[in-house]
Scaffold this active site. Structure first.
Site, mmCIF file in Angstrom:
data_model
loop_
_atom_site.group_PDB
_atom_site.id
_atom_site.type_symbol
_atom_site.label_atom_id
_atom_site.label_comp_id
_atom_site.label_asym_id
_atom_site.label_seq_id
_atom_site.Cartn_x
_atom_site.Cartn_y
_atom_site.Cartn_z
ATOM 1 N N SER A 17 0.826 -1.211 0.000
ATOM 2 C CA SER A 17 0.000 0.000 0.000
ATOM 3 C C SER A 17 0.857 1.256 0.000
ATOM 4 O O SER A 17 0.545 2.230 -0.682
ATOM 5 C CB SER A 17 -0.920 -0.016 1.226
ATOM 6 O OG SER A 17 -1.825 -1.095 1.114
ATOM 7 N N SER A 160 -12.231 1.312 0.446
ATOM 8 C CA SER A 160 -11.685 2.652 0.722
ATOM 9 C C SER A 160 -10.824 3.136 -0.439
ATOM 10 O O SER A 160 -10.398 4.286 -0.466
ATOM 11 C CB SER A 160 -10.824 2.598 1.989
ATOM 12 O OG SER A 160 -9.654 1.822 1.752
ATOM 13 N N ASP A 304 -7.809 -7.426 5.557
ATOM 14 C CA ASP A 304 -6.833 -8.292 4.866
ATOM 15 C C ASP A 304 -6.260 -9.343 5.808
ATOM 16 O O ASP A 304 -5.670 -10.332 5.357
ATOM 17 C CB ASP A 304 -5.671 -7.465 4.285
ATOM 18 C CG ASP A 304 -6.043 -6.771 2.969
ATOM 19 O OD1 ASP A 304 -7.190 -6.936 2.503
ATOM 20 O OD2 ASP A 304 -5.183 -6.064 2.416
HETATM 21 O O1 LIG Z 1 -5.597 1.252 -0.026
HETATM 22 C C1 LIG Z 1 -4.980 0.182 0.013
HETATM 23 O O2 LIG Z 1 -3.763 0.119 -0.225
HETATM 24 C C2 LIG Z 1 -5.711 -1.056 0.364
HETATM 25 C C3 LIG Z 1 -6.956 -0.979 0.926
HETATM 26 C C4 LIG Z 1 -7.732 -2.182 1.313
HETATM 27 O O3 LIG Z 1 -8.765 -2.368 0.368
HETATM 28 P P1 LIG Z 1 -10.319 -1.957 0.626
HETATM 29 O O4 LIG Z 1 -10.350 -0.514 0.933
HETATM 30 O O5 LIG Z 1 -10.944 -2.320 -0.674
HETATM 31 O O6 LIG Z 1 -10.818 -2.792 1.775
HETATM 32 C C5 LIG Z 1 -6.875 -3.436 1.343
HETATM 33 O O7 LIG Z 1 -7.704 -4.573 1.376
HETATM 34 C C6 LIG Z 1 -5.952 -3.533 0.154
HETATM 35 O O8 LIG Z 1 -5.151 -4.680 0.218
HETATM 36 C C7 LIG Z 1 -5.033 -2.341 0.100
HETATM 37 C C1 LIG Z 2 -7.301 -6.745 -1.438
HETATM 38 C C2 LIG Z 2 -6.023 -6.815 -1.779
HETATM 39 O O1 LIG Z 2 -5.460 -6.267 -2.857
HETATM 40 P P1 LIG Z 2 -5.907 -5.108 -3.864
HETATM 41 O O2 LIG Z 2 -4.887 -4.028 -3.705
HETATM 42 O O3 LIG Z 2 -5.875 -5.755 -5.210
HETATM 43 O O4 LIG Z 2 -7.271 -4.629 -3.478
HETATM 44 C C3 LIG Z 2 -5.067 -7.549 -0.924
HETATM 45 O O5 LIG Z 2 -3.843 -7.408 -1.144
HETATM 46 O O6 LIG Z 2 -5.487 -8.282 -0.034
#
Ligand SMILES: O=C(O)C1=C[C@@H](OP(=O)(O)O)[C@@H](O)[C@H](O)C1
Ligand SMILES: C=C(OP(=O)(O)O)C(=O)O
Length: 423
Positions: A17, A160, A304
């Protein structure tokens, strides 16, 4: 008298992220940014290549990526391949919309199945005319001619990431952007977004009702060292808990911007000992590798990591319920369904609801785990495999989405050392 063994030191790669946010911020900034210790995996390489498609130069080694930012949105026409990366599909279209040209975003069948409608509606509200699939999914075409900014309401109950995408690009708009996010899930990711935006010189403000306002003014290049990935670390911490080992993840400590580090607080409830310092986090499992169950936990902010807990929950002494995770059905797989099916295949009793799962204690048998091309299913059940013989994965290599070296690291830490259970 016996002395406790020194903690093992885990090698956890960089945060996905943070890496993908930093890539975009560096691309939008004026000047050259060096990103140290980036994650090198399918998702970040996809993001990096997508930026290259948009005309951004990224060079360097696996240890340092050097991004030459243009100080503006992309200019020219491009086709952009997002592969499996949700962050690319949600962060890059708003960035493209601040530029000039026609940009076509597409991705794998898995990514095409994931919702984009709230982002498409938001871009429409900001004056772009994005053309998506009939259900608001990829492929998505953005005819860009800059964005003025303005005020919008955003459905953030699926993800998000739409909000993060809009916020990251807001400093490139001509006027302030004000977003009221409704039903926001995965909230800590928004704090991460804002804090990285501030690192690159942007100004944002959050009001009491959760509305976020971003001022125009662009970004300034700013070097960054990327911390280890807290979601990835959850597998290592869980493995420590179920093997009775002590494991430290250096670089992931009290200053972390990753909400998923909160997973260790859930492990604390299972009886593991947790120590978080400025320099890192150490989890020490109970000597018998047992877990205390009998609780119900909301993991909506850190979804996650819910599979990490669910996969080891059969080892607990009482049922564990996880709720607040309905949005986890919209990720690489329907994660509640995938976890439930796999646990049942191991002979474990499971109840599931739209946004929850209850896992009962039981003697798990071996089974072939169906990964559904979901890296987190593969990694979570590998941890259970440290305690249950005969667990195999139908697709071990899918871990490369976020941790290509996962199996080697798990083996190095937990199978090449004798554990208190002799595992
Ligand atoms: O902003 C990000 O980097 C992420 C937000 C999360 O997704 P959601 O907001 O869809 O739950 C998470 O599950 C994903 O792995 C990374
Ligand atoms: C939800 C995930 O990835 P994405 O960034 O593709 O949403 C994840 O890594 O668990």
């Amino acid at each position: 008298m016996t002395t406790a063994a020194a903690p093992l030191t885990a090698r956890v790669p960089g945060s996905k992220s943070i890496t993908n946010r930093a890539l975009l911020l560096a691309a939008a900034a004026d000047g050259v940014t060096r990103l140290r210790a980036p994650l090198v995996s399918d998702d970040t390489l996809a993001f990096r290549t997508a930026l290259t498609d948009l005309g951004i130069r990224v060079s360097g080694t696996d240890e340092v990526w050097e991004v030459t930012g243009t100080g503006s949105g992309p200019v020219g026409d491009a086709r952009v391949w997002c592969a499996d990366a949700g962050t690319a599909a949600r962060f890059l279209p708003p960035f493209a919309a601040t530029g000039r040209g026609t940009f076509v975003f597409d991705g794998s069948d898995q990514l095409r199945a994931r919702p984009l409608r709230p982002l498409v509606d938001a871009l429409t509200g900001l004056g772009v005319e994005p053309a998506g699939g009939p259900d608001g999914v990829l492929p998505l075409t953005v005819h860009a001619n800059g964005l003025a900014g303005g005020e919008i309401t955003l459905d953030s109950s699926f993800s998000s990431q739409y909000l993060t995408g809009l916020l990251l690009s807001a400093p490139l708009m001509r006027e302030p952007l004000t977003v009221r996010a409704e039903g926001l899930v995965s909230r800590p990711y928004i704090e991460m977004t804002r804090s990285l935006m501030h690192h690159f010189g942007a100004r944002t403000r959050q009001d009491g009702d959760g509305t976020i306002r971003v001022l125009p003014g662009g970004y300034t290049a700013a070097d960054l060292t990327i911390e280890p990935d807290a979601s990835t670390a959850s597998y290592i911490f869980a493995a420590a808990a179920v093997t009775g080992r002590a494991v430290t993840v250096p670089g992931l400590g009290t200053g972390s911007s990753q909400g998923d580090l909160g997973f260790v607080e859930v492990l604390r409830r299972t009886g593991a000992h947790v120590e978080i310092t400025e320099s890192g986090t150490t989890v020490t499992g109970r000597v018998d590798g047992g877990l205390t169950g009998g609780f119900d936990v909301d993991m909506g902010d850190i979804s996650d990591t819910f599979m990490t807990l669910a996969a080891i929950a059969p080892l607990a002494d009482a049922p564990i319920t996880i709720h607040g995770i309905g949005h986890a059905r919209l990720k690489e797989s329907d994660r509640i369904e995938a976890v439930a099916r796999n646990l049942r295949a191991c002979g474990i009793r499971v109840e599931e609801g739209q946004d929850r799962i209850t896992v009962h204690p039981g003697r798990s048998s071996g089974a072939e785990i169906a990964c559904y091309r979901d890296h987190r299913i593969a990694m979570a059940f590998s941890v259970l495999g440290l305690r249950v013989s005969g667990i195999t994965l139908d697709d071990p290599s899918c871990v490369s989405k976020t941790f290509p070296g996962f199996h080697e690291e798990l083996r190095r830490l937990f199978l090449d050392h004798t554990t208190p259970q002799g595992i």
